[in-house]
Structures are given as structure tokens and as C-alpha cells.
Motif scaffolding. Structure first.
Motif, PDB file in Angstrom:
ATOM      1  N   UNK A 181      31.662 -12.637  24.662  1.00  0.00           N
ATOM      2  CA  UNK A 181      31.836 -12.789  26.112  1.00  0.00           C
ATOM      3  C   UNK A 181      30.688 -12.119  26.855  1.00  0.00           C
ATOM      4  N   UNK A 182      30.290 -10.924  26.390  1.00  0.00           N
ATOM      5  CA  UNK A 182      29.175 -10.216  27.022  1.00  0.00           C
ATOM      6  C   UNK A 182      27.886 -11.017  26.909  1.00  0.00           C
ATOM      7  N   UNK A 183      27.640 -11.598  25.742  1.00  0.00           N
ATOM      8  CA  UNK A 183      26.435 -12.411  25.552  1.00  0.00           C
ATOM      9  C   UNK A 183      26.430 -13.635  26.456  1.00  0.00           C
ATOM     10  N   UNK A 184      27.578 -14.292  26.576  1.00  0.00           N
ATOM     11  CA  UNK A 184      27.681 -15.462  27.448  1.00  0.00           C
ATOM     12  C   UNK A 184      27.396 -15.070  28.891  1.00  0.00           C
ATOM     13  N   UNK A 185      27.944 -13.922  29.303  1.00  0.00           N
ATOM     14  CA  UNK A 185      27.710 -13.442  30.660  1.00  0.00           C
ATOM     15  C   UNK A 185      26.228 -13.159  30.886  1.00  0.00           C
ATOM     16  N   UNK A 186      25.571 -12.547  29.905  1.00  0.00           N
ATOM     17  CA  UNK A 186      24.138 -12.270  30.029  1.00  0.00           C
ATOM     18  C   UNK A 186      23.328 -13.561  30.099  1.00  0.00           C
ATOM     19  N   UNK A 187      23.724 -14.552  29.309  1.00  0.00           N
ATOM     20  CA  UNK A 187      22.997 -15.826  29.293  1.00  0.00           C
ATOM     21  C   UNK A 187      23.059 -16.518  30.646  1.00  0.00           C
ATOM     22  N   UNK A 188      24.143 -16.324  31.368  1.00  0.00           N
ATOM     23  CA  UNK A 188      24.324 -16.974  32.667  1.00  0.00           C
ATOM     24  C   UNK A 188      23.776 -16.147  33.828  1.00  0.00           C
ATOM     25  N   UNK A 189      23.383 -14.904  33.556  1.00  0.00           N
ATOM     26  CA  UNK A 189      22.945 -14.000  34.621  1.00  0.00           C
ATOM     27  C   UNK A 189      21.473 -14.206  34.968  1.00  0.00           C
ATOM     28  N   UNK A 190      21.159 -13.949  36.241  1.00  0.00           N
ATOM     29  CA  UNK A 190      19.770 -14.002  36.702  1.00  0.00           C
ATOM     30  C   UNK A 190      19.036 -12.730  36.287  1.00  0.00           C
ATOM     31  N   UNK A 191      19.784 -11.614  36.233  1.00  0.00           N
ATOM     32  CA  UNK A 191      19.192 -10.318  35.859  1.00  0.00           C
ATOM     33  C   UNK A 191      20.064  -9.713  34.758  1.00  0.00           C
ATOM     34  N   UNK A 192      19.428  -9.281  33.658  1.00  0.00           N
ATOM     35  CA  UNK A 192      20.123  -8.623  32.563  1.00  0.00           C
ATOM     36  C   UNK A 192      19.481  -7.263  32.344  1.00  0.00           C
ATOM     37  N   UNK A 193      20.331  -6.227  32.274  1.00  0.00           N
ATOM     38  CA  UNK A 193      19.821  -4.867  32.092  1.00  0.00           C
ATOM     39  C   UNK A 193      20.601  -4.166  30.996  1.00  0.00           C
ATOM     40  N   UNK A 194      19.895  -3.384  30.183  1.00  0.00           N
ATOM     41  CA  UNK A 194      20.518  -2.531  29.187  1.00  0.00           C
ATOM     42  C   UNK A 194      20.248  -1.097  29.613  1.00  0.00           C
ATOM     43  N   UNK A 195      21.315  -0.347  29.874  1.00  0.00           N
ATOM     44  CA  UNK A 195      21.167   1.038  30.344  1.00  0.00           C
ATOM     45  C   UNK A 195      21.756   1.970  29.313  1.00  0.00           C
TER      46      UNK A 195
END
Length: 195
Positions: A181-195
């Protein structure tokens, strides 16, 4: 002998008369509406943040970025995994520590930072700075972000691995979220950040 009358006009058969101006205008309006619906894109931008750390200094970046992006109209999801779950835990989020060892910006050498009890000292120093500067607490930032529609997700695997109780997370936190689910959300996002 057949009783069919092949020359009888049908209601669906095209008329020999051209459509009226009113009929044409109505049809043009109908087609323009259909085109607008088909070409309208969702203008909402999306941001996906992965929070993996649960120290006091690392709790602020995902919360500040999430609340700021939400204020600018972004749809924001923050996926918390491993120690990042402590940020979503009602009790643990109030006792996050600041590690003094290995932090090159800490105003003390590592040899001093490694002395037992120094993490408590540096945490108290940071908490004083936060209070003196009237900076929002972790709890305040979380509640503000939730009110603004930020979706905080707790990693299901980590909940089980770390033996967390889902009832101990802040109200509004989405639990049981997996990596897919997290990967799918990242794939659809305009901005992806790892903190």
C-alpha cells in the motif's frame, strides 16, 4: 405471406429533416460537458513521506513537511515504520529522546556524548529550546496535521514485530497498512520523501 411492412417509418430512424438550431445547440452543450468531464484532471497534488526514525530531532521533519504541504492543498500520506511508529504512539511520542552520539552538529565531542546520561541532558536541552522558541510539540503537530487531513499510516509488519498495541496510537492513525500500500501511494504521489 408476411404481415411486415418494411416501409413503415420507425421512431429511431433518422429523419430526413435537418436538426433545429435548438437541437444542435443542446447537442453541442452535451458534447462539451462530456469532453470537460473526460479531460478534467484532479489538480490535487500528492505527497508521500516515509518516517523511519523515532528520535526527537527526527520526529519534526515529517510532521512539519506534512502539515505545511497540507496547508498548501496537498493530499499527504505519512507511512511510519520501525522506530517511526513511536511518533504515532500517544505515550512514547511524549518521551522521544535526542541522541548525542554520532551527531556531528551536537555541540560536544562524541567522547563526551557517550558518557551515560548524556542523551537525557541533550534531550532536556532540546526540549528547552523548543519551549523557549514556542515551537509546537510533537502532539500539537500531529493533531494539527490530522485536522488538516494528513493520513498517518502505521506499518502492520512493524506493529507486530515491535509488539505495539494499535489502541495506543493517536485517534485517526490508520493501522494495518502494508508495504504494498505504501509503495502504491508513493507511485501515485508527486513528491516522495524518506525521512
Amino acid at each position: 405471406m408476411s404481415t411486415d411492412t418494411p416501409d413503415a417509418p420507425s421512431d429511431d430512424a433518422p429523419s430526413d429533416e435537418p436538426p433545429s438550431r435548438t437541437e444542435l445547440a443542446a447537442r453541442v452543450d452535451e458534447l462539451e460537458e462530456a469532453l470537460a468531464e473526460a479531460t478534467t484532471e484532479d489538480d490535487t497534488k500528492k505527497m508521500s513521506i516515509i518516517a523511519t526514525k523515532g528520535t526527537l530531532d527526527m520526529a519534526y521533519p515529517p510532521l512539519i513537511l506534512a502539515s505545511t504541504a497540507a496547508a498548501f492543498g496537498y493530499e499527504v500520506t505519512v507511512f511510519h515504520t520501525f522506530w517511526g511508529l513511536d511518533i504515532l504512539h500517544e505515550e512514547r511520542s511524549k518521551n522521544l529522546k535526542l541522541s548525542s552520539v554520532g551527531n556531528p552538529n551536537m555541540p560536544m565531542p562524541n567522547a563526551v556524548a557517550a558518557i551515560p546520561g548524556m542523551d537525557r541532558v541533550t534531550t532536556k536541552m532540546m526540549e528547552k529550546k523548543i519551549a523557549d522558541n514556542d515551537t509546537a510539540t510533537i502532539e500539537e503537530l500531529l493533531e494539527t496535521s490530522l485536522d488538516m487531513g494528513v493520513e498517518f499510516q502505521a506499518c502492520q509488519m512493524t506493529i507486530g514485530l515491535m509488539d505495539y498495541d494499535e489502541a495506543d496510537f493517536y485517534d485517526g492513525v490508520t493501522t494495518g497498512v502494508g508495504a504494498a500500500t505504501a509503495l502504491q501511494d508513493m507511485a501515485e504521489a508527486d513528491i516522495q520523501l524518506l525521512v
